[in-house]
Design a protein around this motif. Sequence first.
Motif, PDB file in Angstrom:
ATOM      1  N   LEU A 186       3.053  14.956   5.933  1.00  0.00           N
ATOM      2  CA  LEU A 186       3.760  13.682   5.834  1.00  0.00           C
ATOM      3  C   LEU A 186       2.802  12.567   5.419  1.00  0.00           C
ATOM      4  N   GLU A 187       1.603  12.537   5.996  1.00  0.00           N
ATOM      5  CA  GLU A 187       0.593  11.533   5.634  1.00  0.00           C
ATOM      6  C   GLU A 187       0.250  11.622   4.156  1.00  0.00           C
ATOM      7  N   THR A 188       0.025  12.845   3.685  1.00  0.00           N
ATOM      8  CA  THR A 188      -0.372  13.041   2.294  1.00  0.00           C
ATOM      9  C   THR A 188       0.765  12.709   1.344  1.00  0.00           C
ATOM     10  N   THR A 189       1.969  13.119   1.699  1.00  0.00           N
ATOM     11  CA  THR A 189       3.123  12.857   0.836  1.00  0.00           C
ATOM     12  C   THR A 189       3.378  11.363   0.692  1.00  0.00           C
ATOM     13  N   LYS A 190       3.123  10.583   1.749  1.00  0.00           N
ATOM     14  CA  LYS A 190       3.323   9.134   1.668  1.00  0.00           C
ATOM     15  C   LYS A 190       2.448   8.514   0.591  1.00  0.00           C
ATOM     16  N   VAL A 191       1.225   9.019   0.458  1.00  0.00           N
ATOM     17  CA  VAL A 191       0.320   8.499  -0.576  1.00  0.00           C
ATOM     18  C   VAL A 191       0.883   8.788  -1.960  1.00  0.00           C
ATOM     19  N   VAL A 245      -9.541   9.114  -3.871  1.00  0.00           N
ATOM     20  CA  VAL A 245      -9.952   9.541  -2.532  1.00  0.00           C
ATOM     21  C   VAL A 245      -8.768   9.623  -1.588  1.00  0.00           C
ATOM     22  N   SER A 246      -7.763   8.776  -1.795  1.00  0.00           N
ATOM     23  CA  SER A 246      -6.558   8.832  -0.964  1.00  0.00           C
ATOM     24  C   SER A 246      -5.619   9.939  -1.419  1.00  0.00           C
ATOM     25  N   LEU A 247      -5.581  10.201  -2.732  1.00  0.00           N
ATOM     26  CA  LEU A 247      -4.779  11.325  -3.230  1.00  0.00           C
ATOM     27  C   LEU A 247      -5.345  12.657  -2.756  1.00  0.00           C
ATOM     28  N   ALA A 248      -6.642  12.669  -2.408  1.00  0.00           N
ATOM     29  CA  ALA A 248      -7.270  13.880  -1.880  1.00  0.00           C
ATOM     30  C   ALA A 248      -7.198  13.949  -0.361  1.00  0.00           C
ATOM     31  N   HIS A 249      -6.496  13.033   0.278  1.00  0.00           N
ATOM     32  CA  HIS A 249      -6.397  12.993   1.737  1.00  0.00           C
ATOM     33  C   HIS A 249      -5.922  14.331   2.286  1.00  0.00           C
ATOM     34  N   ARG A 250      -6.634  14.842   3.266  1.00  0.00           N
ATOM     35  CA  ARG A 250      -6.375  16.143   3.901  1.00  0.00           C
ATOM     36  C   ARG A 250      -6.623  17.319   2.966  1.00  0.00           C
ATOM     37  N   GLY A 251      -7.311  17.045   1.842  1.00  0.00           N
ATOM     38  CA  GLY A 251      -7.605  18.120   0.903  1.00  0.00           C
ATOM     39  C   GLY A 251      -9.026  18.046   0.391  1.00  0.00           C
ATOM     40  N   GLY A 281       0.838  -1.197   0.000  1.00  0.00           N
ATOM     41  CA  GLY A 281       0.000   0.000   0.000  1.00  0.00           C
ATOM     42  C   GLY A 281       0.866   1.238   0.000  1.00  0.00           C
ATOM     43  N   ILE A 282       0.775   2.039   1.071  1.00  0.00           N
ATOM     44  CA  ILE A 282       1.607   3.239   1.164  1.00  0.00           C
ATOM     45  C   ILE A 282       2.680   3.092   2.236  1.00  0.00           C
ATOM     46  N   ASP A 283       2.750   1.938   2.883  1.00  0.00           N
ATOM     47  CA  ASP A 283       3.715   1.715   3.960  1.00  0.00           C
ATOM     48  C   ASP A 283       4.781   0.727   3.527  1.00  0.00           C
ATOM     49  N   ALA A 284       5.986   0.929   4.057  1.00  0.00           N
ATOM     50  CA  ALA A 284       7.104   0.038   3.758  1.00  0.00           C
ATOM     51  C   ALA A 284       7.272  -0.974   4.882  1.00  0.00           C
ATOM     52  N   TYR A 285       7.936  -2.067   4.573  1.00  0.00           N
ATOM     53  CA  TYR A 285       8.268  -3.086   5.563  1.00  0.00           C
ATOM     54  C   TYR A 285       9.671  -3.596   5.258  1.00  0.00           C
ATOM     55  N   PRO A 286      10.454  -3.957   6.279  1.00  0.00           N
ATOM     56  CA  PRO A 286      11.833  -4.408   6.050  1.00  0.00           C
ATOM     57  C   PRO A 286      11.886  -5.774   5.380  1.00  0.00           C
ATOM     58  N   VAL A 287      12.837  -5.924   4.484  1.00  0.00           N
ATOM     59  CA  VAL A 287      13.038  -7.185   3.769  1.00  0.00           C
ATOM     60  C   VAL A 287      14.517  -7.559   3.860  1.00  0.00           C
ATOM     61  N   GLU A 288      14.787  -8.791   4.219  1.00  0.00           N
ATOM     62  CA  GLU A 288      16.153  -9.309   4.218  1.00  0.00           C
ATOM     63  C   GLU A 288      16.403 -10.022   2.893  1.00  0.00           C
TER      64      GLU A 288
END
Length: 509
Positions: A247-252, A295-301, A12-19
């Motif tokens: 920061l929330e919006t930029t992550k999207v 709708v997510s690109l419009a987050h906080r807007g 999604g919009i979040d990262a997770y560590p990968v080995e």
Amino acid sequence: MLSKIFSAGLIGIDAYPVEVEVDITGGGLPTWNTVGLPENSVREGRDRVIAAIKNSGYEFMHRKITINLAPADIKKEGTAFDLPIALGLLASSNGLNKDLLPKYLVVGELTLSGMIKPIRGALAVALIAKKNRFQGIILPKENGTEAAIVKDLEILAVSHLSEVVEFLNGKRQLFSFPPEISPLNSNGHYDSDFSEIRGQEQAKRAIEVAAAGGHNILMIGPPGTGKTMLAQRIPTILPPLSFEEALETTKVYSALGLVEKQKPLLTDRPFRAPHHTISDAGLIGGGTVPKPGEVSLAHRGVLFLDELPEFKKNVLEVLRQPIEGGKVTIARAFSTLTFPADFMLVAAMNPCRCGFLTSPHQSCSCTSLQKQNYRTRLSGPLLDRIDIHIEVPPVRYTELAALGEGESSSSIRERVLAAREKQAIRLHKQKIYANSQMGPRLVRRFCTLTTEGNRLLETAMTKLNLSARAYDRILKVARTIADLVASDAIQTKHLAEAIQYRSFDRNRG
């Protein structure tokens, strides 16, 4: 020989560590196996990595190669694993010093020549690197400004595979990318302004109320009355973004690769206006590998839907969840993802199919059935979720020809900010920031009416046949109108104005 590189994937919009574990053995025929649920984009990286290593002047060993992407129960997609896999191969063949590898998280896409191309989600990767206490992150040069938003993290932005190899072998010095993030724009410098709009004082007032309380608004009027102009200027009167909101919006935007290199942190509230032909997946988000939608690109807007009845009915109905909850949940066989979608819905529509039902200059050519069918495209549950319905009439010639300018956005914004501050003080314990976010319990607590107000609202509910949800919406809007004049109590005149903003209900009744 076995080597391990730390990298990151995107869900999604979040990262997770990968080995990224790379093992090279000498026995048997030369093979290449990538395990750990890699998607096609990851598997295709094999040829890019081999060519990049050779064309960068390093030796590639054709042996039995096994690459494991852990955790192995999460699907890996994208091209960001090219660079860590290449470094793992060089480390396993004794072409790379392993001492510095555990200190850095590495991401990047390789070209056949060894150049490193930008990736999606660099901001989320930098955040996960800091969370997991890495010393720094090695990533493409084009993503440097974006990752530099995260403080107290060494940002090594590189453009070629050889730069990384020489740095890790101690033959080159790389300097941390300097953060170039300017302070958030609190003045809101926009190219447009409300002073450019002539007339439409009632519509401007309704928009001010909507902005002050974060309310959704529907504008109804003939073509050419300025509905789109009004909508485009709404961000100019909204409160400035806080750093956390930015920061929330930029992550999207980062997850979709839409962040501008010159402006890595979004400092203005987004304004999204998708066409009415958009699909439900395009609006809400989705796909085989779910990605955020409009709708997510419009987050906080602001999310502006022009010609609202022209949208497909199934597309409009999926708006209910984000309007009510401020987020979108997309379920797939392997995962369930939630994207932020806390936006202000601004919609516009004609009063009928031809558009001239309420026009004083042109007669409507629609039949009664056509008028009914046009309006019934919008379901009652959707309209109930829109707090304010306002009619936008044609502008008179005298208003268009008048000298001087109307009230500026900065003046309107001052009143909006004052009302928002009042709401913030009242609602800070509930961890919400606007009247529109109040639930039924808070509405009962903060939207009490006088005896006269109760009688007025009872009459309106009966005559307009309003739903319980519309009842709450009216009270929230009345609370915002009172906040705009710094009134602790909701007076009858505030309630009367809020009831007037249900014009669609009057027409339906």
